[in-house]
Design an enzyme around this catalytic site. Structure first.
Site, PDB file in Angstrom:
ATOM      1  N   VAL A  39      11.093   4.320   3.692  1.00 22.71           N
ATOM      2  CA  VAL A  39      10.727   2.894   3.626  1.00 22.71           C
ATOM      3  C   VAL A  39      11.461   2.132   2.519  1.00 22.71           C
ATOM      4  CG1 VAL A  39       8.458   3.193   4.694  1.00 22.71           C
ATOM      5  CG2 VAL A  39       8.670   3.355   2.186  1.00 22.71           C
ATOM      6  N   ASN A  60       2.075   2.080   5.967  1.00 19.53           N
ATOM      7  CA  ASN A  60       1.141   3.060   5.388  1.00 19.53           C
ATOM      8  C   ASN A  60       1.779   3.946   4.324  1.00 19.53           C
ATOM      9  OD1 ASN A  60      -1.109   5.222   5.466  1.00 19.53           O
ATOM     10  ND2 ASN A  60       0.705   6.337   6.179  1.00 19.53           N
ATOM     11  N   SER A 104      -5.389   0.170  -1.374  1.00 20.85           N
ATOM     12  CA  SER A 104      -6.205   1.218  -1.984  1.00 20.85           C
ATOM     13  C   SER A 104      -7.346   0.546  -2.725  1.00 20.85           C
ATOM     14  CB  SER A 104      -5.337   2.004  -2.976  1.00 20.85           C
ATOM     15  OG  SER A 104      -6.130   2.750  -3.866  1.00 20.85           O
ATOM     16  N   TYR A 162       0.379   3.010  -9.976  1.00 21.71           N
ATOM     17  CA  TYR A 162      -0.254   2.986  -8.651  1.00 21.71           C
ATOM     18  C   TYR A 162      -1.099   1.720  -8.498  1.00 21.71           C
ATOM     19  CZ  TYR A 162      -2.651   4.811  -4.496  1.00 21.71           C
ATOM     20  OH  TYR A 162      -3.137   4.988  -3.220  1.00 21.71           O
ATOM     21  N   SER A 194       1.001  -1.346  -8.164  1.00 26.34           N
ATOM     22  CA  SER A 194       1.670  -1.420  -6.857  1.00 26.34           C
ATOM     23  C   SER A 194       0.685  -1.795  -5.751  1.00 26.34           C
ATOM     24  CB  SER A 194       2.362  -0.090  -6.534  1.00 26.34           C
ATOM     25  OG  SER A 194       1.419   0.931  -6.257  1.00 26.34           O
ATOM     26  N   LYS A 195      -0.518  -1.237  -5.810  1.00 28.49           N
ATOM     27  CA  LYS A 195      -1.457  -1.488  -4.719  1.00 28.49           C
ATOM     28  C   LYS A 195      -2.081  -2.890  -4.805  1.00 28.49           C
ATOM     29  CE  LYS A 195      -1.018   2.280  -2.310  1.00 28.49           C
ATOM     30  NZ  LYS A 195      -0.575   2.262  -0.902  1.00 28.49           N
TER      31      LYS A 195
END
Ligand SMILES: NC(=O)c1ccc[n+]([C@@H]2O[C@H](COP(=O)([O-])OP(=O)(O)OC[C@H]3O[C@@H](n4cnc5c(N)ncnc54)[C@H](O)[C@@H]3O)[C@@H](O)[C@H]2O)c1
Length: 253
Positions: A63, A88, A141, A154, A157-158
């Site tokens: 991706v 995803n 998330s 994380y 990013s989410k």
């Protein structure tokens, strides 16, 4: 069936939530385009769907490679049209405070989790806008809505995935295109296994985690796939720009 005659592209579909989503979408009548960097795993998922009477094909796709992403989506859209894009694919990182996460790890996570979803939206939107329909489902998330300690890259990013989704919904809505995110709590996949493996006592850590959830258990990939399916199908035809939290109630208490 809920996705009859629809074509669904799913990234990171060789395992976990992506695999479960591919299988659920196929059961609901979709032609499923399974994509992943894991060629062997992705091919196995597509073959298993076909053996069960569904329709699936595998395309190798990292991706972070925007040119390749566009080429795969163009090929699929030209052949079948493009109804649903499920962004995803994602990665976690070893736990550590913000200062402990080095630049290489930070950029690795941001490249896959933010730029990968951006690339997917970017590749799909021209086709969906032109046909005047389409649904994008991005996988965020709990970390999209909470700043998880020791998970700065994380969580950053989410959170970006959720807000990118809102912007896409605002921009693409006038063309008949919807965009939503699913925000899962801890779910039993190899990503979770990787996280647990870093803990001193993985089994105790799993039990401790589950105890924090009102339902006293972690999520199953199928339960996240069902939420993705809802946002991909016409059942959610007036839902756009939403972040659907699927966390067994964790974030409410
Ligand atoms: N498992 C959880 O507890 C949990 C919780 C919240 C959100 N999520 C999110 O769900 C999504 C799926 O994760 P999962 O738990 O099923 O993990 P998983 O590790 O089982 O699956 C991730 C898949 O993504 C693929 N992948 C990794 N990097 C890629 C890349 N650059 N290009 C294409 N594919 C790539 C992997 O090969 C793998 O098949 C991720 O975005 C993750 O952040 C997971």
């Amino acid at each position: 069936m809920r996705l009859d005659n629809k074509t669904v592209v799913i990234t990171g579909a060789a395992s976990g939530i992506g695999q479960a989503t591919a299988e659920r979408c196929a059961e609901e009548g979709a032609r499923v385009i399974v994509t992943d960097i894991d060629t062997e795993g992705g091919q196995a998922v597509a073959e298993a769907i076909e053996e069960d009477g569904g329709e699936a094909e595998f395309h190798e796709l990292d991706v972070t490679d925007s040119d390749r992403f566009q080429a795969v989506v163009d090929e699929v859209a030209d052949a079948y049209g493009l109804d649903v894009m499920v962004n995803n694919a994602g990665t976690g990182h070893p736990g550590g405070s913000l200062e402990e996460i080095d630049e290489e790890m930070r950029d690795f996570v941001i490249d896959i989790n933010i730029k990968g979803v951006w690339n997917g939206c970017d590749a799909a939107l021209p086709h969906m806008k032109e046909q005047g329909s389409g649904a994008i489902v991005n996988v965020g998330s709990l970390a999209s809505i909470l700043g998880l300690p020791k998970q700065a890259a994380y969580s950053t990013s989410k959170a970006a995935v959720l807000n990118m989704t809102r912007t896409v919904a605002a921009e693409a809505g006038p063309y008949g295109v919807r965009a939503n995110a699913v925000c899962p709590g801890f779910t039993e996949t190899q990503m979770l296994e990787g996280y647990l493996a870093q803990q001193e006592d993985p089994e105790a850590a799993r039990e401790e985690m589950a105890a924090d959830y009102p339902l006293k258990r972690l999520g199953k990939p199928d339960e996240i796939a069902d939420a993705i399916l809802f946002l991909a199908s016409d059942e959610s035809s007036f839902v756009s720009g939403h972040g659907l939290v699927v966390d067994g109630g964790f974030s409410t208490c």
